[in-house]
Design a protein around this motif. Structure first.
Motif, mmCIF file in Angstrom:
data_model
loop_
_atom_site.group_PDB
_atom_site.id
_atom_site.type_symbol
_atom_site.label_atom_id
_atom_site.label_comp_id
_atom_site.label_asym_id
_atom_site.label_seq_id
_atom_site.Cartn_x
_atom_site.Cartn_y
_atom_site.Cartn_z
ATOM 1 N N VAL A 124 2.848 0.165 1.501
ATOM 2 C CA VAL A 124 3.719 0.739 0.644
ATOM 3 C C VAL A 124 2.576 2.146 1.131
ATOM 4 O O VAL A 124 3.395 3.240 1.180
ATOM 5 N N GLN A 173 1.677 3.616 3.838
ATOM 6 C CA GLN A 173 2.333 4.824 5.242
ATOM 7 C C GLN A 173 3.166 5.905 4.409
ATOM 8 O O GLN A 173 3.304 6.227 5.281
ATOM 9 N N ARG A 174 2.610 5.801 3.084
ATOM 10 C CA ARG A 174 3.685 7.240 2.670
ATOM 11 C C ARG A 174 1.964 8.088 2.305
ATOM 12 O O ARG A 174 2.009 9.016 1.807
ATOM 13 N N LEU A 212 9.304 3.959 -3.273
ATOM 14 C CA LEU A 212 8.421 4.255 -2.151
ATOM 15 C C LEU A 212 8.746 3.861 -0.618
ATOM 16 O O LEU A 212 8.707 4.200 0.391
ATOM 17 N N GLY A 213 8.939 2.517 -1.385
ATOM 18 C CA GLY A 213 8.955 1.831 -0.088
ATOM 19 C C GLY A 213 9.963 1.080 0.529
ATOM 20 O O GLY A 213 10.890 0.661 1.834
#
Length: 334
Positions: free
Chosen positions: A194, A197-198, A281-282
């Protein structure tokens, strides 16, 4: 051609010996006498039991190690190692009496491994269990530079008649939870994915919590041994579950007998915002969150209604989180 030595092949025996000397000096301050520490095997005398049963566990801390190694903070991970093993052993009703560690690395970096060992010893102090031995394996060409892996092993003992099996759990019993200190040592492969990816760095500060990401992630796993000692002999505990990988359902179901199911009321679990932070977030579904993480519930006891008040009086942050009812063996999250 130069003569080859074990050191030139990547294994520094002298550093390994220095590390063992460091451990010897540290563990002499731990309680309980250890027999033959530093020999080929070591142990403890078992006294005061009529029908002793030995209970054992082996566990690691998963990819939480990658976070620790990325930011260069190595002590808290040692506490996690002790916690993951001790918390498993105490679910049986056994008293932890010995802990061993296994450290594998490509190259011994003394200061790094000393910090890891400091954490392990700190965890042993918190659990009141002696470190009786272990192994440090230097394996060049197997692990990349700067990488190490950990495994832990815990031994516990109890009277055969005091083994907690879960077989006496019945309809009307109550689930009492103990809070987690955070993510503990599960779900880190998902957390790291997560964050990657962010584009969130471990050193980034999260104002909502007043901490950096790595401080949130490296919060040590809570050790529940002292909480359970407070209850021993005062409360009739029918079952205990350590909530680790697999979440609440995956762990609680392991202690249930046939003919009953546990009903966990999610609204009764103290809300820990870090789980909802990673969920948002994910964009992770709630069902997946409860499968992967402890969601703030680190340990569960099953007791009769008559013992609930005693538990809450003796362990101040204990809370009721559900109940047992008749039905197909299962765990319902409602």
């Amino acid at each position: 051609m130069d003569r080859l030595t074990y050191r030139s092949a990547g294994v520094d025996v002298q550093k390994a010996e220095e590390f063992v000397d460091y451990i010897k000096d540290k563990v002499k301050h731990l309680s309980k006498s250890v027999l033959l520490w530093g020999a080929f095997s070591s142990g403890l005398e078992i006294k005061g039991y009529k029908q002793p049963v030995i209970m054992m566990s082996a566990d690691g801390v998963g990819t939480k190690l990658k976070v620790a190694q990325h930011v260069g903070i190595h002590d808290s991970i040692g506490i996690d190692l002790v916690a993951m093993n001790v918390n498993d052993v105490i679910t049986s009703g056994a008293e932890p009496i010995a802990f061993l560690d296994y450290i594998a690395t490509g190259k011994i970096e003394l200061e790094v491994l000393k910090r890891v060992m400091d954490g392990i010893i700190d965890g042993c102090k918190k659990a009141h269990v002696p470190l009786v031995g272990g192994e440090t394996a230097e394996m060049p060409d197997f692990y990349p530079e700067g990488v190490y892996d950990l495994a832990g092993f815990c031994v516990g003992v109890c009277e055969k008649g005091q083994l907690i099996t879960g077989e006496d759990i019945k309809e009307g019993d109550v689930l009492v939870g103990l809070p987690s200190s955070g993510f503990h040592s599960n779900g880190y492969s998902l957390i790291r994915k997560v964050l990657a990816q962010r584009g969130i760095d471990y050193k980034e500060r999260i104002e909502e919590f007043g901490k950096s990401v790595y401080e949130i992630l490296l919060e040590p796993t809570r050790i529940y041994a002292e909480d359970i000692r407070k209850l021993r002999g005062k409360v009739s505990i029918k079952g205990m579950a350590h909530i680790t990988g697999g979440g609440i359902r995956g762990n609680l179901i392991r202690i249930l007998p046939e003919g009953v199911r546990a009903v966990v009321e999610k609204s009764l679990i103290p809300r820990n915002e870090i789980f909802y932070w990673i969920k948002e977030l994910g964009n992770i579904e709630e069902e997946e969150m409860y499968k992967t993480f402890n969601m703030g519930l680190g340990f569960v006891l099953v007791v009769g209604k008559e013992d609930v008040k005693k538990v809450r009086d003796l362990v101040k942050d204990a809370f009721v989180c559900g109940y047992i009812e008749e039905g197909k063996r299962d765990v319902l999250l409602v």
